[in-house]
Design an enzyme around this catalytic site. Structure first.
Site, mmCIF file in Angstrom:
data_model
loop_
_atom_site.group_PDB
_atom_site.id
_atom_site.type_symbol
_atom_site.label_atom_id
_atom_site.label_comp_id
_atom_site.label_asym_id
_atom_site.label_seq_id
_atom_site.Cartn_x
_atom_site.Cartn_y
_atom_site.Cartn_z
ATOM 1 N N GLU A 498 1.114 -1.597 0.074
ATOM 2 C CA GLU A 498 -0.258 0.103 -0.175
ATOM 3 C C GLU A 498 0.398 1.075 -0.389
ATOM 4 O O GLU A 498 1.691 2.172 0.618
ATOM 5 C CB GLU A 498 -0.992 -0.110 1.178
ATOM 6 N N GLU A 529 -4.196 -7.053 3.014
ATOM 7 C CA GLU A 529 -2.877 -7.240 3.736
ATOM 8 C C GLU A 529 -2.785 -8.713 3.794
ATOM 9 O O GLU A 529 -1.518 -9.396 2.754
ATOM 10 C CB GLU A 529 -2.807 -6.682 4.249
ATOM 11 N N GLN A 551 2.499 -1.720 5.828
ATOM 12 C CA GLN A 551 2.355 -0.529 5.805
ATOM 13 C C GLN A 551 2.762 -0.221 7.515
ATOM 14 O O GLN A 551 3.882 0.244 7.788
ATOM 15 C CB GLN A 551 1.478 0.262 5.775
ATOM 16 N N TYR A 555 -0.872 -4.223 11.080
ATOM 17 C CA TYR A 555 -1.825 -4.510 9.987
ATOM 18 C C TYR A 555 -1.718 -5.933 9.960
ATOM 19 O O TYR A 555 -1.741 -6.722 8.492
ATOM 20 C CB TYR A 555 -2.109 -3.099 8.736
ATOM 21 N N HIS A 596 -1.896 2.388 15.595
ATOM 22 C CA HIS A 596 0.137 3.096 14.313
ATOM 23 C C HIS A 596 1.291 2.614 15.321
ATOM 24 O O HIS A 596 1.977 3.273 14.929
ATOM 25 C CB HIS A 596 -0.118 4.078 13.861
#
Length: 797
Positions: A498, A529, A551, A555, A596
């Protein structure tokens, strides 16, 4: 002359008809052979000779038709119903099928998995013993099967995408041993119920977007075990549901065909056209093969009479593909009743003979072990009158077993050794037990990783070197310079994920490189993914060196199934015949917020045995790890530090040539009072705490583990502990996660407990995910103050 010409034409027509007739009878022979194999195999399970069986009965006619268009260079990514296809393609024998059913660990008997997989899980060699790729373009190729429903789809996408790469990337044209200009098709088989899985939809969407030669065969028998397809599939038809995928002029998409599983001629016609278009135009194709039957039900675990009514069962008997093909042959005068009866008789005899040979091959070595064990036990019994009766009774029990197993031999030997413990006469008994233990370890506990010259553990270390005036750059700029040189030097390397292509990834490691090296080598994908991982796996199996990007580490959960069930187990489950040296590039650890800033190392350590797990502290170290991995044949995950992309680092002058060894920690700060074991972003937090501690006179040794799998293969951490006699493990995984793993490795495997003056400690993140913002990071993950306080407490004990 005219009469002569007419006679010649008639002769050619007769020859053509006879050729066609013989081909049909040849195919019917495969159908009968495979059906008899299924019937006898079920009996072998129910009588206890095999543990479990799952067979392809009912799908024989469709798979014979499918096999007619499977050419050298093609690949199959299938599931556990494809035995007929394998027989008809010349890639498996009935004897080999039974050897796998019996779990024969001899790879000369079960060449697909050496007894490591249950029946109908096939594979062909992709690499030789040295890890070099064989000539895949000149042989029919079977990627090693997995049982997880739908799991074969993602890998199939990658195998098909490789054909597109070989056709469109000019730098790959010289590798004619791996591809014939991308003319290969990947045949992917799946049961209708499994099309409900997300893997199926993610794969067909990606294949339709990318336009790759993927041929999907959906075997539709109306059920998913006991659940009818009206509960599985909207409209009860996968082809109707996928109608919007149909390719039209000026669009991408699929060619879609609906065929009947009993219609031999119709399937041959449809398969020929669809496969030709996939091969020539790289248009993916879906064959919805309806009205398949299951004469014996789903598997040996139960009976389909429990969930199919009498009308359905009667329909299946009447519309059985074998029955309908037989009727079609007779109706078209391709054979008479006597010819077909002869074929059926011969195939039954052939299957029984193959079954008996496979069983005798499997049992022979075990019976030799039984005989040797009994002989040695008798020798011990003769020297130990007080235990003779017990030993002879034990040996008699083993010899009396009708179908002994290797474990029976080992448990008997172990018991006999315990009985005769301390007696010199038991020396040869113990020696034989140890020999068998090594032999069985080789049969069952090897090849998790590549063991030959292409092992990344055998790559020689080479330090980074720097010019006197080496520029100091941001970490992401180091990576960008490296990837630039890498793509110029290594044509087999491709990268995707991505935002990897156009903008050069979210942290700019590939900035500007797509324009320089082309969209075929560095490209964007959708947010998918699972199939990013599948693409990587399939490309790697075909001899390319993909860098597949996730990314953010959080994920990776979406792609974990493909890595866990397929990539991590691949080398083991086919005993080294196939490799998938993909590199999963991702980023994680400390940043901001729940979604994240993940560091779920325990999840990866538990799920990805068979892959390497690299946790570099900075981007220079990451480059050295990439170089090491690219020289080996093992797959790996490399986790770059999210907060390291703008840290300043000196640019090495040997970017392509220095190598960080896997499994070798580095002491980044020497000390004498305490050993601090850590990695990744947490190392910089540790350094902050150590700076304060040393002002208080506490000398700390910081060890960066660098890789969690493998972990400290030379016991360098133990060397440090012997010097300091105190140790603490610090990371940002959950309590009891990777820190506990490191603790176990050092304390138990390395025997570190012997050198402790105080109890060892772990410092980890909290059990919850990190709260958002800088304060959330501080209070959710280890901070310098906490590290300082714990170490001061340890020093005071």
């Amino acid at each position: 002359m005219e009469k002569s010409f007419e006679a010649g034409t008639a002769s050619l027509e007769q020859l053509s008809f006879e050729t066609f007739r013989q081909e049909v009878l040849h195919d019917y022979r495969w159908v009968c052979l495979s059906r008899e194999t299924s019937l006898i195999s079920r009996k072998e399970v129910l009588t206890g000779k095999a543990k479990f069986g799952i067979f392809g009965d009912g799908k024989e006619v469709a798979q014979v038709a499918m096999a007619k268009f499977f050419q050298p260079g093609d690949f199959r990514s299938g599931y556990y119903r494809d035995q007929t296809f394998m027989f008809a393609s010349g890639l498996a024998t009935v004897e080999q099928f039974f050897a796998q059913l019996y779990a024969d660990p001899d790879e000369t008997h079960d060449p697909f998995s050496a007894g490591r997989q249950m029946n109908s899980h096939f594979a062909t060699p992709f690499v030789d013993k040295n890890g070099e790729w064989v000539d895949l373009a000149y042989r029919k190729n079977i990627s090693s099967d997995i049982s997880t429903t739908g799991g074969q789809m993602a890998r199939g996408l990658g195998l098909a995408l490789a054909s597109k790469c070989f056709r469109e990337i000019a730098q790959l044209q010289p590798f004619t041993n791996l591809s014939n200009n991308g003319n290969e098709v990947c045949f992917c088989t799946i049961g209708d119920a499994s099309t409900s899985e997300g893997q199926f939809w993610e794969t067909v969407n990606a294949a339709g977007v990318q336009q790759v030669p993927l041929a999907v065969f959906v075997w539709d028998d109306g059920y998913g075990i006991s659940v009818p397809k009206k509960y599985q599939t909207t409209k009860g038809s996968i082809s109707e549901l996928m109608a919007g995928f149909q390719k039209e002029e000026g669009t991408n998409g699929f060619n879609i065909y609906r065929v009947k599983g009993w219609d031999y001629a119709g399937m041959c016609e449809a398969f020929e056209e669809g496969i030709r278009l996939a091969r020539e135009e790289h248009t993916p194709v879906l064959f919805h093969v309806e009205e398949i039957t299951q004469p014996q039900g789903h598997s040996t675990s139960g009976s389909h009479e429990r969930y199919k009514d009498k009308e359905r069962l009667q329909w299946e008997r009447e519309w059985d593909g074998l029955v309908k093909m037989r009727e079609w042959i007779l109706a078209n005068n391709l054979a008479d009743e006597d010819e077909l009866l002869q074929v059926e008789k011969e195939t039954k005899e052939a299957v029984r003979e193959s079954k008996n040979t496979a069983w005798n091959n499997f049992l022979g070595p075990i019976k030799q072990q039984v005989a040797r064990t009994a002989e040695l036990m008798e020798q011990v019994a003769a020297s130990m009158p007080q235990a003779a009766a017990q030993l002879r009774q034990l040996a008699g029990k083993l010899q009396g077993m009708k179908d002994p197993m290797r474990r029976d031999v080992m448990t008997t030997l172990h018991t006999a050794i315990s009985i005769s413990e301390g007696n010199d006469a038991a020396y040869w008994l113990r020696d034989y037990f140890n020999d068998l233990k090594k032999e069985n370890e080789a049969l069952y506990n090897t090849h998790l990783y590549h063991e030959g010259p292409r092992s990344p553990l055998k790559v020689a270390a080479a330090k980074a070197s720097f010019d006197a005036d080496a520029p100091v750059l941001n970490g992401y700029e180091i990576l960008n310079r490296y990837f630039d040189q890498l793509f110029a030097a290594h044509p087999k390397v491709v990268a995707f994920g991505e935002d990897v292509g156009n903008i050069g990834d979210v942290n700019q490691g590939f900035a500007g490189l797509q324009a320089k090296y082309g969209e075929e080598r560095i490209f964007d994908t959708g947010i998918r993914e699972l199939t990013i991982m599948g693409q990587g796996a399939g490309l790697a199996m075909r001899g390319l060196r993909p860098i597949a990007e996730i990314q953010y580490l959080d994920y990776l959960l979406y792609g974990l199934q493909e890595l866990c069930d397929d990539v991590a187990t691949l080398h083991y489950r086919c005993k080294g015949q196939q490799s998938a040296p993909m590199i999963v590039r991702t980023r994680g650890h400390r940043l901001e917020g729940i979604w994240h800033s993940g560091s779920p190392m325990a999840m990866l350590l538990g799920a990805l045995r068979g892959m390497h797990l690299c946790v570099p502290r900075n981007m220079v170290q990451a480059v050295g790890m990439y170089n090491t991995l690219l020289e080996g044949n093992d797959p790996a995950v490399v986790i770059e530090c999210l907060n390291g992309y703008r840290l300043k680092e000196k640019l090495p002058n040997n970017l392509l040539h220095f190598r960080v060894p896997l499994g070798v920690p580095e002491v980044v700060h020497a000390g004498t009072d305490i050993t601090i074991v850590t990695y990744g972003s947490t190392l910089r937090v540790v350094q902050e705490a150590v700076e304060r501690l040393e002002k208080r006179g506490i000398s700390c040794e910081i060890v960066d583990v660098q890789t969690l799998m493998p972990f400290d293969i030379h016991h360098k951490i133990l060397d440090s502990l012997k010097k300091t006699n105190r140790i603490i493990f610090v990371d940002e995984d959950v309590p009891g996660g990777a820190a506990a793993y490191m603790f176990q490795q050092v304390m138990e495997l390395q025997g570190g407990y012997r050198w402790l003056d105080v109890a060892p400690r772990t410092i980890t993140a909290k059990a919850h995910r990190p709260a958002y913002g800088s304060d959330g990071d501080y209070f959710s993950k280890p901070n310098a103050e906490e590290i300082e306080d714990v170490i001061r407490q340890m020093m005071a004990e």
